[in-house]
Design a protein around this motif. Structure first.
Motif, mmCIF file in Angstrom:
data_model
loop_
_atom_site.group_PDB
_atom_site.id
_atom_site.type_symbol
_atom_site.label_atom_id
_atom_site.label_comp_id
_atom_site.label_asym_id
_atom_site.label_seq_id
_atom_site.Cartn_x
_atom_site.Cartn_y
_atom_site.Cartn_z
ATOM 1 N N THR A 1 18.464 51.433 14.844
ATOM 2 C CA THR A 1 17.457 52.401 14.408
ATOM 3 C C THR A 1 16.924 51.971 13.047
ATOM 4 O OG1 THR A 1 19.157 53.817 13.405
ATOM 5 C CG2 THR A 1 18.520 54.299 15.671
ATOM 6 N N VAL A 2 15.628 52.099 12.872
ATOM 7 C CA VAL A 2 14.971 51.727 11.607
ATOM 8 C C VAL A 2 14.352 52.977 11.006
ATOM 9 C CG1 VAL A 2 13.207 50.304 10.499
ATOM 10 C CG2 VAL A 2 14.490 49.409 12.459
ATOM 11 N N SER A 3 14.706 53.268 9.747
ATOM 12 C CA SER A 3 14.145 54.416 9.029
ATOM 13 C C SER A 3 13.458 53.935 7.751
ATOM 14 C CB SER A 3 15.245 55.431 8.696
ATOM 15 O OG SER A 3 16.233 54.840 7.877
ATOM 16 N N THR A 4 12.413 54.631 7.362
ATOM 17 C CA THR A 4 11.636 54.269 6.167
ATOM 18 C C THR A 4 11.726 55.394 5.154
ATOM 19 O OG1 THR A 4 10.094 53.000 7.526
ATOM 20 C CG2 THR A 4 9.370 53.593 5.314
ATOM 21 N N SER A 5 12.017 55.031 3.915
ATOM 22 C CA SER A 5 12.086 56.005 2.823
ATOM 23 C C SER A 5 11.365 55.440 1.588
ATOM 24 C CB SER A 5 13.539 56.331 2.480
ATOM 25 O OG SER A 5 14.217 55.162 2.043
ATOM 26 N N GLN A 6 10.984 56.341 0.689
ATOM 27 C CA GLN A 6 10.299 55.923 -0.535
ATOM 28 C C GLN A 6 11.266 55.970 -1.717
ATOM 29 O OE1 GLN A 6 6.847 58.477 -0.933
ATOM 30 N NE2 GLN A 6 5.542 57.009 0.176
#
Length: 206
Positions: free
Chosen positions: A59-64
Motif C-alpha cells: 500500500t502506498v500513502s502520501t502525506s505532507q
C-alpha cells in the motif's frame, strides 16, 4: 383376470425401475463429473498454496511534511510517499475452502442417490402395491384374457346373451302390465300440484 393384472403390473414395475435407474445413473454421472472437476481445481490450488502460502500486499500513502520556511516566513510543504508492505495468507486458500464445502455437498447428494438406487426395487413395488385396481386396469386385463382364451371368450358371449335375454324378457313382461301403485301415486301428486298452481293463478288475476 387377477393373475393377468399382476403380470401386467409386474411389467410396468420393471419398466418403471429401468426408467428410474437410467435417471439415477445420469445424475450420478453428472455429480461425479462435477466432483472430478472441482478436485482437479483444488489440487492445483493446493500446489500453489504449498509453493506460496502467503502473499504481500503493498500500500502506498502520501502525506505532507514541512521542509523549511520561505523568504516570507511561510512553511514549505512537500509530499512524502510511504510504502507499507503487509504479509497476508494467500487468498487462494479461501477459494480452496469454498471448493471443499461444495465437494461435501456433492458427496452427500451422491450418497443419497446411491442409497435410493439400491432401494429402487423395494420403493417402486411399495408404490404399486398402494395403488387400487382401477376399472381401466381390470378392463384391459379382461380383454387380454378374452383375446387369448377361446373358452373365456365363449363364456363371456354366453353371459352377455343371457343377460340381454333376461333384460328383454323383463321389458316384455312390463309392456302389458297396468300402472303400478307407485305410478298412480306420482300422477295423483302431480295432478294436485297442477290444480294448486291453477287456483293460485286465478286468485292473482282477480
Amino acid at each position: 383376470i387377477q393373475q393377468t393384472i399382476q403380470e401386467r403390473r409386474e411389467e410396468k414395475i420393471i419398466s418403471t425401475i429401468d426408467k428410474r435407474l437410467s435417471v439415477y445413473d445420469t445424475d450420478i454421472k453428472r455429480i461425479n463429473a462435477a466432483i472430478d472437476s472441482i478436485s482437479k481445481v483444488n489440487d492445483a490450488l493446493y500446489r500453489e498454496l504449498e509453493a506460496k502460502p502467503t502473499t504481500t500486499i503493498t500500500t502506498v500513502s502520501t502525506s505532507q511534511q514541512v521542509a523549511g520556511i520561505d523568504a516570507n516566513g511561510k512553511p514549505i510543504k512537500t509530499n512524502v510517499q510511504s510504502v507499507n508492505k503487509t504479509v497476508v495468507p494467500n487468498p487462494r486458500a479461501e477459494q480452496a475452502k469454498g471448493n471443499e464445502e461444495q465437494l461435501k455437498i456433492y458427496n452427500a447428494q451422491l450418497d443419497e442417490l446411491r442409497n435410493d438406487k439400491k432401494n429402487i426395487d423395494k420403493t417402486v413395488r411399495e408404490d404399486f402395491s398402494k395403488r387400487p385396481t382401477g376399472f381401466i386396469e381390470e378392463l384391459e386385463a379382461t380383454l387380454a384374457v378374452v383375446s387369448q382364451s377361446p373358452v373365456s371368450l365363449t363364456f363371456y358371449i354366453i353371459l352377455f346373451m343371457f343377460l340381454t335375454f333376461l333384460e328383454l324378457f323383463v321389458l316384455t313382461i312390463k309392456t302389458g302390465d297396468s300402472k303400478c301403485d307407485y305410478e298412480l301415486i306420482v300422477e295423483h301428486q302431480l295432478e294436485l300440484k297442477k290444480n294448486v298452481m291453477l287456483n293460485t293463478e286465478n286468485i292473482l288475476k282477480k
